[in-house]
Design a protein around this motif. Structure first.
Motif, PDB file in Angstrom:
ATOM      1  N   TYR A   1      66.548  18.526  75.941  1.00  0.00           N
ATOM      2  CA  TYR A   1      66.795  17.180  75.827  1.00  0.00           C
ATOM      3  C   TYR A   1      67.107  16.644  77.242  1.00  0.00           C
ATOM      4  O   TYR A   1      67.694  17.175  77.833  1.00  0.00           O
ATOM      5  N   TYR A   2      66.643  15.550  77.622  1.00  0.00           N
ATOM      6  CA  TYR A   2      66.889  14.948  78.819  1.00  0.00           C
ATOM      7  C   TYR A   2      68.053  13.784  78.936  1.00  0.00           C
ATOM      8  O   TYR A   2      67.759  13.000  77.833  1.00  0.00           O
ATOM      9  N   VAL A   3      68.953  13.941  79.590  1.00  0.00           N
ATOM     10  CA  VAL A   3      69.850  12.865  79.883  1.00  0.00           C
ATOM     11  C   VAL A   3      69.626  12.155  81.007  1.00  0.00           C
ATOM     12  O   VAL A   3      69.531  12.606  82.205  1.00  0.00           O
TER      13      VAL A   3
ATOM     14  N   HIS B   1      57.306  29.520  83.364  1.00  0.00           N
ATOM     15  CA  HIS B   1      56.218  28.890  83.349  1.00  0.00           C
ATOM     16  C   HIS B   1      56.058  27.757  84.473  1.00  0.00           C
ATOM     17  O   HIS B   1      54.849  27.427  85.010  1.00  0.00           O
ATOM     18  N   HIS B   2      57.027  27.122  84.871  1.00  0.00           N
ATOM     19  CA  HIS B   2      56.972  26.225  86.120  1.00  0.00           C
ATOM     20  C   HIS B   2      58.315  26.347  86.706  1.00  0.00           C
ATOM     21  O   HIS B   2      59.505  26.265  85.939  1.00  0.00           O
ATOM     22  N   LEU B   3      58.498  26.443  88.145  1.00  0.00           N
ATOM     23  CA  LEU B   3      59.520  26.362  88.877  1.00  0.00           C
ATOM     24  C   LEU B   3      59.604  24.828  89.772  1.00  0.00           C
ATOM     25  O   LEU B   3      60.473  24.543  89.987  1.00  0.00           O
TER      26      LEU B   3
ATOM     27  N   SER C   1      66.218  25.569  85.950  1.00  0.00           N
ATOM     28  CA  SER C   1      64.945  26.212  85.643  1.00  0.00           C
ATOM     29  C   SER C   1      63.962  25.762  86.874  1.00  0.00           C
ATOM     30  O   SER C   1      63.319  26.496  87.294  1.00  0.00           O
ATOM     31  N   HIS C   2      63.799  24.560  86.627  1.00  0.00           N
ATOM     32  CA  HIS C   2      62.752  23.930  87.506  1.00  0.00           C
ATOM     33  C   HIS C   2      63.045  22.526  88.053  1.00  0.00           C
ATOM     34  O   HIS C   2      64.252  21.918  87.675  1.00  0.00           O
ATOM     35  N   VAL C   3      62.416  21.805  88.822  1.00  0.00           N
ATOM     36  CA  VAL C   3      62.546  20.455  89.030  1.00  0.00           C
ATOM     37  C   VAL C   3      60.915  19.881  89.077  1.00  0.00           C
ATOM     38  O   VAL C   3      59.895  20.480  89.116  1.00  0.00           O
TER      39      VAL C   3
ATOM     40  N   HIS D   1      61.982  13.244  89.751  1.00  0.00           N
ATOM     41  CA  HIS D   1      61.942  12.863  88.348  1.00  0.00           C
ATOM     42  C   HIS D   1      63.251  13.562  87.434  1.00  0.00           C
ATOM     43  O   HIS D   1      63.970  12.800  86.668  1.00  0.00           O
ATOM     44  N   HIS D   2      63.111  14.800  87.640  1.00  0.00           N
ATOM     45  CA  HIS D   2      64.205  15.830  86.767  1.00  0.00           C
ATOM     46  C   HIS D   2      64.731  17.147  87.538  1.00  0.00           C
ATOM     47  O   HIS D   2      63.641  17.580  88.003  1.00  0.00           O
ATOM     48  N   SER D   3      65.705  17.407  87.263  1.00  0.00           N
ATOM     49  CA  SER D   3      66.055  19.008  87.490  1.00  0.00           C
ATOM     50  C   SER D   3      66.396  19.694  86.001  1.00  0.00           C
ATOM     51  O   SER D   3      66.569  18.698  85.137  1.00  0.00           O
ATOM     52  N   SER D   4      66.097  20.555  85.825  1.00  0.00           N
ATOM     53  CA  SER D   4      65.966  21.209  84.375  1.00  0.00           C
ATOM     54  C   SER D   4      66.926  22.550  84.395  1.00  0.00           C
ATOM     55  O   SER D   4      66.916  23.419  85.414  1.00  0.00           O
ATOM     56  N   TRP D   5      67.649  22.715  83.584  1.00  0.00           N
ATOM     57  CA  TRP D   5      68.696  23.655  83.536  1.00  0.00           C
ATOM     58  C   TRP D   5      68.650  24.722  82.228  1.00  0.00           C
ATOM     59  O   TRP D   5      68.629  24.017  81.182  1.00  0.00           O
TER      60      TRP D   5
ATOM     61  N   ALA E   1      68.568  14.569  83.887  1.00  0.00           N
ATOM     62  CA  ALA E   1      68.480  16.118  83.996  1.00  0.00           C
ATOM     63  C   ALA E   1      68.496  16.538  82.538  1.00  0.00           C
ATOM     64  O   ALA E   1      68.677  16.022  81.489  1.00  0.00           O
ATOM     65  N   GLU E   2      67.614  17.968  82.586  1.00  0.00           N
ATOM     66  CA  GLU E   2      66.967  18.359  81.496  1.00  0.00           C
ATOM     67  C   GLU E   2      67.841  19.577  80.910  1.00  0.00           C
ATOM     68  O   GLU E   2      68.268  20.598  81.705  1.00  0.00           O
ATOM     69  N   TYR E   3      68.474  19.827  79.527  1.00  0.00           N
ATOM     70  CA  TYR E   3      68.728  20.869  79.059  1.00  0.00           C
ATOM     71  C   TYR E   3      67.332  21.633  78.524  1.00  0.00           C
ATOM     72  O   TYR E   3      66.712  20.927  77.700  1.00  0.00           O
TER      73      TYR E   3
END
Ligand SMILES: [Fe+2]
Length: 328
Positions: free
Chosen positions: A269-271, A214-216, A171-173, A228-232, A279-281
């Motif tokens: 949820y961030y792990v 909304h954001h990539l 989804s985004h970083v 900081h995170h990648s989001s999936w 990494a975010e679900y």
């Protein structure tokens, strides 16, 4: 038995274009390095991605999708963001390249395929712009469809029969930066991204003009650059819970969520990964169609981080790459 059926309903027949607008259309790939590739392989496999190892590189795929969304390199050094790659339509590449040449190009990153045109963002992070198919969603992603449940039967699986969460795509970083407004201006002026929402100079979210979530890419204030995170994207809140639970069972016990963000509206949820980042679900993030001007706004941080969810972990916004830089 899966309780949720996968869907890929976010691929339209034609790639959308906002008229008279120059800009990249997708975050094509994010690339970072870690000390040990085996650790990365275990983490992202448990997270639900398809990981493919090629020498000292691990490529991250989502099940059922042919695109490589990220690459992890091993170099024995602390975790570090290496570069981002953005995709553009073929007719936009030369106009974008002219703009980039006028600002100053840089050499291709040594860990890259060398394609396209390269520049550095104001923090010095290398950026690659290539001609590529649009891999960001062109319509709002649809929830996964749960199989029908017979009347008089329970819908939930047994605990031991629970399915794995399988992200559908990146989804985004979110990147750390010492100067959020400077990153907003650069990514607007050079790459054609648009501001979605911000909280002062603390955090900002940006979307691509030719239909985008909304954001990539997003930027959070820190003393140094970093990832900081990648989001999936996953197909349901149930998938978020299943992913969180599986990660805990695999020993990845530190996380934040389940909750719902205000800016972007996604459930999350961030792990925490083995290197202290996340990494975010993510499910059901807001979408900006090609014919809509998103009403970018400045939100008070105390009222816009999350609607509901557990307390934020103390180390949620610690930039480990800053520590690594200082230590080095
Ligand atoms: Fe996120």
């Amino acid at each position: 038995m899966a309780t949720i059926m996968d869907t890929q309903a976010d691929t339209p027949a034609r790639s959308p274009r906002r008229p008279n607008t120059l800009g990249v259309h997708s975050l094509d790939r994010f690339v970072f390095s870690v000390p040990d590739l085996g650790e990365a392989e275990r983490f992202y496999q448990a997270f639900g991605l398809d990981v493919r190892r090629d020498g000292n590189r691990l490529d991250l795929y989502a099940r059922g999708h042919p695109h490589c969304w990220g690459s992890v390199h091993a170099n024995g050094q602390p975790k570090r963001l290496q570069y981002l790659c953005f995709g553009a339509y073929e007719e936009d590449f030369e106009p974008l390249a002219r703009r980039i040449r006028a600002l100053g190009i840089c050499d291709p990153h040594p860990l890259s395929d060398g394609k396209g045109i390269w520049l550095r963002d104001p923090d010095g992070t290398p950026l690659q712009v290539i001609v590529a198919p649009k891999v960001s969603p062109s319509v709002k992603a649809q929830p996964a469809v749960a199989p029908p449940v017979a009347v008089g039967k329970g819908a939930a699986p047994s605990r031991s029969g629970a399915p794995r969460a399988r992200p559908r795509r990146l989804s985004h970083v979110l990147l750390f930066t010492p100067d959020v407004p400077r990153q907003i201006a650069f990514h607007s002026d050079v790459l054609g991204l648009r501001l979605s929402d911000r909280s002062g100079d603390i955090i900002a979210f940006m979307h691509a003009p030719h239909a985008s979530e909304h954001h990539l890419v997003a930027f959070a204030k820190s003393g140094a650059p970093g990832l900081h995170h990648s989001s999936w994207d996953v197909g349901s809140i149930d998938d978020i819970g299943l992913g969180a639970e599986y990660m805990r069972a695999q020993g990845y016990v530190k996380g934040w969520g389940v909750g719902r963000h205000v800016l972007g509206s996604n459930y999350f949820y961030y792990v925490q990964d083995p290197w202290g980042s996340w990494a975010e679900y993510s499910f059901d993030i807001d979408f900006v169609p090609v014919d809509v001007d998103w009403p970018a706004a400045d939100h008070p941080p105390e009222d816009s981080f999350y609607v509901w969810g557990p307390s934020v972990p103390d180390d949620f916004v610690v930039n480990r790459e800053q520590r690594a830089t200082v230590a080095a």
